[in-house]
Every structure is written in structure tokens, then in C-alpha cells.
Design a protein around this motif. Structure first.
Motif, PDB file in Angstrom:
ATOM      1  N   SER A   1      -1.253   1.830  17.739  1.00 51.77           N
ATOM      2  CA  SER A   1      -1.520   2.003  19.169  1.00 51.77           C
ATOM      3  C   SER A   1      -2.252   0.796  19.738  1.00 51.77           C
ATOM      4  O   SER A   1      -2.042   0.442  20.903  1.00 51.77           O
ATOM      5  CB  SER A   1      -2.363   3.255  19.392  1.00 51.77           C
ATOM      6  OG  SER A   1      -1.638   4.388  19.010  1.00 51.77           O
TER       7      SER A   1
ATOM      8  N   ILE B   1      -6.067   5.352  16.763  1.00 55.81           N
ATOM      9  CA  ILE B   1      -5.722   6.016  18.023  1.00 55.81           C
ATOM     10  C   ILE B   1      -4.371   6.691  17.812  1.00 55.81           C
ATOM     11  O   ILE B   1      -3.356   6.019  17.645  1.00 55.81           O
ATOM     12  CB  ILE B   1      -5.620   5.004  19.185  1.00 55.81           C
ATOM     13  CG1 ILE B   1      -6.939   4.275  19.392  1.00 55.81           C
ATOM     14  CG2 ILE B   1      -5.186   5.712  20.467  1.00 55.81           C
ATOM     15  CD1 ILE B   1      -6.864   3.142  20.403  1.00 55.81           C
ATOM     16  N   ASP B   2      -4.354   8.023  17.801  1.00 50.62           N
ATOM     17  CA  ASP B   2      -3.082   8.709  17.549  1.00 50.62           C
ATOM     18  C   ASP B   2      -2.233   8.778  18.815  1.00 50.62           C
ATOM     19  O   ASP B   2      -2.646   8.339  19.896  1.00 50.62           O
ATOM     20  CB  ASP B   2      -3.317  10.090  16.937  1.00 50.62           C
ATOM     21  CG  ASP B   2      -3.938  11.095  17.889  1.00 50.62           C
ATOM     22  OD1 ASP B   2      -4.020  10.835  19.108  1.00 50.62           O
ATOM     23  OD2 ASP B   2      -4.352  12.168  17.416  1.00 50.62           O
TER      24      ASP B   2
ATOM     25  N   VAL C   1      -1.343  11.256  20.698  1.00 50.00           N
ATOM     26  CA  VAL C   1      -1.893  12.080  21.782  1.00 50.00           C
ATOM     27  C   VAL C   1      -2.901  11.270  22.591  1.00 50.00           C
ATOM     28  O   VAL C   1      -2.853  11.238  23.820  1.00 50.00           O
ATOM     29  CB  VAL C   1      -2.543  13.368  21.222  1.00 50.00           C
ATOM     30  CG1 VAL C   1      -3.257  14.135  22.325  1.00 50.00           C
ATOM     31  CG2 VAL C   1      -1.507  14.245  20.539  1.00 50.00           C
ATOM     32  N   GLN C   2      -3.808  10.601  21.893  1.00 52.56           N
ATOM     33  CA  GLN C   2      -4.822   9.788  22.584  1.00 52.56           C
ATOM     34  C   GLN C   2      -4.177   8.648  23.365  1.00 52.56           C
ATOM     35  O   GLN C   2      -4.576   8.353  24.492  1.00 52.56           O
ATOM     36  CB  GLN C   2      -5.827   9.227  21.578  1.00 52.56           C
ATOM     37  CG  GLN C   2      -6.685  10.282  20.924  1.00 52.56           C
ATOM     38  CD  GLN C   2      -7.466   9.723  19.750  1.00 52.56           C
ATOM     39  OE1 GLN C   2      -6.921   8.982  18.926  1.00 52.56           O
ATOM     40  NE2 GLN C   2      -8.735  10.079  19.676  1.00 52.56           N
ATOM     41  N   MET C   3      -3.177   8.000  22.775  1.00 56.92           N
ATOM     42  CA  MET C   3      -2.514   6.894  23.466  1.00 56.92           C
ATOM     43  C   MET C   3      -1.794   7.390  24.714  1.00 56.92           C
ATOM     44  O   MET C   3      -1.853   6.755  25.764  1.00 56.92           O
ATOM     45  CB  MET C   3      -1.534   6.191  22.538  1.00 56.92           C
ATOM     46  CG  MET C   3      -0.874   5.009  23.203  1.00 56.92           C
ATOM     47  SD  MET C   3       0.142   4.080  22.062  1.00 56.92           S
ATOM     48  CE  MET C   3       1.103   3.140  23.232  1.00 56.92           C
TER      49      MET C   3
ATOM     50  N   LYS D   1      -2.559   9.987  26.518  1.00 56.91           N
ATOM     51  CA  LYS D   1      -3.599  10.297  27.520  1.00 56.91           C
ATOM     52  C   LYS D   1      -4.119   9.013  28.165  1.00 56.91           C
ATOM     53  O   LYS D   1      -4.294   8.955  29.381  1.00 56.91           O
ATOM     54  CB  LYS D   1      -4.739  11.073  26.875  1.00 56.91           C
ATOM     55  CG  LYS D   1      -5.866  11.380  27.827  1.00 56.91           C
ATOM     56  CD  LYS D   1      -6.340  12.778  27.731  1.00 56.91           C
ATOM     57  CE  LYS D   1      -7.464  13.113  28.663  1.00 56.91           C
ATOM     58  NZ  LYS D   1      -7.289  12.765  30.039  1.00 56.91           N
ATOM     59  N   MET D   2      -4.356   7.990  27.356  1.00 55.68           N
ATOM     60  CA  MET D   2      -4.828   6.709  27.894  1.00 55.68           C
ATOM     61  C   MET D   2      -3.823   6.138  28.898  1.00 55.68           C
ATOM     62  O   MET D   2      -4.213   5.683  29.979  1.00 55.68           O
ATOM     63  CB  MET D   2      -5.060   5.705  26.754  1.00 55.68           C
ATOM     64  CG  MET D   2      -6.257   6.024  25.892  1.00 55.68           C
ATOM     65  SD  MET D   2      -6.323   5.036  24.370  1.00 55.68           S
ATOM     66  CE  MET D   2      -6.405   3.386  24.998  1.00 55.68           C
TER      67      MET D   2
ATOM     68  N   ASP E   1      -3.890   8.172  32.071  1.00 55.11           N
ATOM     69  CA  ASP E   1      -5.130   7.902  32.817  1.00 55.11           C
ATOM     70  C   ASP E   1      -5.053   6.558  33.538  1.00 55.11           C
ATOM     71  O   ASP E   1      -5.639   6.378  34.604  1.00 55.11           O
ATOM     72  CB  ASP E   1      -6.347   7.913  31.888  1.00 55.11           C
ATOM     73  CG  ASP E   1      -6.723   9.315  31.421  1.00 55.11           C
ATOM     74  OD1 ASP E   1      -6.207  10.307  32.004  1.00 55.11           O
ATOM     75  OD2 ASP E   1      -7.504   9.425  30.459  1.00 55.11           O
TER      76      ASP E   1
ATOM     77  N   ASP F   1      -0.817  20.143  22.640  1.00 56.72           N
ATOM     78  CA  ASP F   1      -1.765  19.035  22.798  1.00 56.72           C
ATOM     79  C   ASP F   1      -1.051  17.758  23.228  1.00 56.72           C
ATOM     80  O   ASP F   1      -1.512  17.039  24.112  1.00 56.72           O
ATOM     81  CB  ASP F   1      -2.521  18.760  21.490  1.00 56.72           C
ATOM     82  CG  ASP F   1      -3.565  19.800  21.176  1.00 56.72           C
ATOM     83  OD1 ASP F   1      -3.901  20.607  22.077  1.00 56.72           O
ATOM     84  OD2 ASP F   1      -4.039  19.826  20.024  1.00 56.72           O
TER      85      ASP F   1
ATOM     86  N   ALA G   1      -1.242  15.930  27.085  1.00 52.99           N
ATOM     87  CA  ALA G   1      -1.714  14.553  27.257  1.00 52.99           C
ATOM     88  C   ALA G   1      -0.837  13.782  28.235  1.00 52.99           C
ATOM     89  O   ALA G   1      -1.233  12.730  28.734  1.00 52.99           O
ATOM     90  CB  ALA G   1      -1.754  13.837  25.910  1.00 52.99           C
TER      91      ALA G   1
END
Length: 170
Positions: free
Chosen positions: A66, A91-92, A94-96, A98-99, A102, A123, A127
Motif C-alpha cells: 500500500s 496498511i491493509d 481496508v485501511q488503504m 478508507k484513506m 477520505d 468492513d 471503507a
């Protein structure tokens, strides 16, 4: 506003934008250029997706993490499609996802991952994921063709300059 005269003598007003956001768009041609980013740690899956995307005339880049993906996204390219693994180091997926949401990054994000539980799927989608294939790794050529065909026209990333500057400051 800039006034120009068309070929029939009619006055047409166009916006005179000093904003460089239009750099996100390819040159005006009849042929649409689609850019894809494959973010996956499995070399076999990456290579398979690259070959299939290239067959579909999609300009393709690939990375294993990521962090590498975010560098490309923030500094270099705007991608129409991101094929993203759910499980990545640090950074998995899901987090990527969401980033990117955002940051209001205008792209289609499709998860390509191993089987997920219903909770893990929720989940990922919450995201901001657009689609997920957790039963098909790598994707089949038919599935990938349908995904590519459904990608909307590229939109300007309005916050590109902000995130590019922030990323380059690290």
C-alpha cells in the motif's frame, strides 16, 4: 472566461482555468485511455492481471504494498481502477480504501482477495470499496472485461495538489 468563435461564427464562452487539475485527464482523443493499478503481494496474481489488463488495452502498473501504491497515487498518476488485495503488510486493503475515500480520490476500487467472512466483507465495503471478488483469484478474463467496461470516465481529483505536497514533505 475566454470568448472564442466557433466555425459558424457563434461566440462561445469557455472557462479559463489556471488550475492544473485538468492534467489528470488524458489528451482529448476519441479513444479512451484507462489506467489501472494492481496492488497485490502475490506475483502470480499480479502478472496474470497485468497480462489480462494489457490485452484489454488498459495501461497497467503494479506494486506489492500500500505504501508503494500511495506514492504512485499521490505523486505520479491518477488511476481509473485499483485492483486491491485485502491482506497487505502494514496498511491493509481496508485501511488503504478508507484513506483513498477520505482523500476523495476518484477511482473504482475492486477487492481481489481470498475468501472473506461476512464481517470482513462488510468492513471492506464500509471503507468505500466498489466491488469485491473473494472467490476468484486471479480474476477471469470475462470478469475483468466487465469491470473495465463499467469504469466511469475519469474525474478530476480536486485534492491532488494537497496530497501530493503532503506526501512529498515526508
Amino acid at each position: 472566461m475566454v470568448g472564442i468563435t466557433d466555425d459558424k461564427g457563434k461566440q462561445v464562452m469557455l472557462c479559463d482555468s489556471e488550475d492544473s487539475e485538468d492534467d489528470d485527464f488524458p489528451p482529448t482523443t476519441d479513444e479512451r485511455i484507462i489506467r489501472a493499478l494492481v496492488v497485490h503481494h502475490d506475483d502470480h496474481i499480479v502478472k496474470t492481471h497485468e497480462v489480462m489488463l494489457n490485452t484489454l488495452d488498459v495501461e497497467t502498473h503494479s506494486v506489492k504494498t500500500s505504501q508503494e501504491a500511495m506514492k504512485l497515487i499521490c505523486v505520479e498518476e491518477v488511476y481509473d481502477l485499483i485492483l486491491l488485495a485485502r491482506y497487505l503488510p502494514i496498511i491493509d486493503g481496508v485501511q488503504m480504501t478508507k484513506m483513498l475515500r477520505d482523500m476523495e480520490y476518484p477511482t473504482t476500487i475492486v477487492g481481489v482477495t481470498r475468501l472473506l467472512t461476512e464481517s470482513q466483507r462488510e468492513d471492506f465495503f464500509s471503507a468505500g470499496l466498489d466491488g469485491c471478488f473473494d472467490n476468484e483469484r486471479p480474476l477471469t478474463d470475462k470478469t475483468l472485461a466487465v469491470i473495465v467496461e463499467s469504469i466511469p470516465r475519469r474525474q478530476t481529483w480536486k485534492k491532488r495538489n494537497i496530497y501530493s505536497t503532503i506526501y512529498q514533505s515526508f
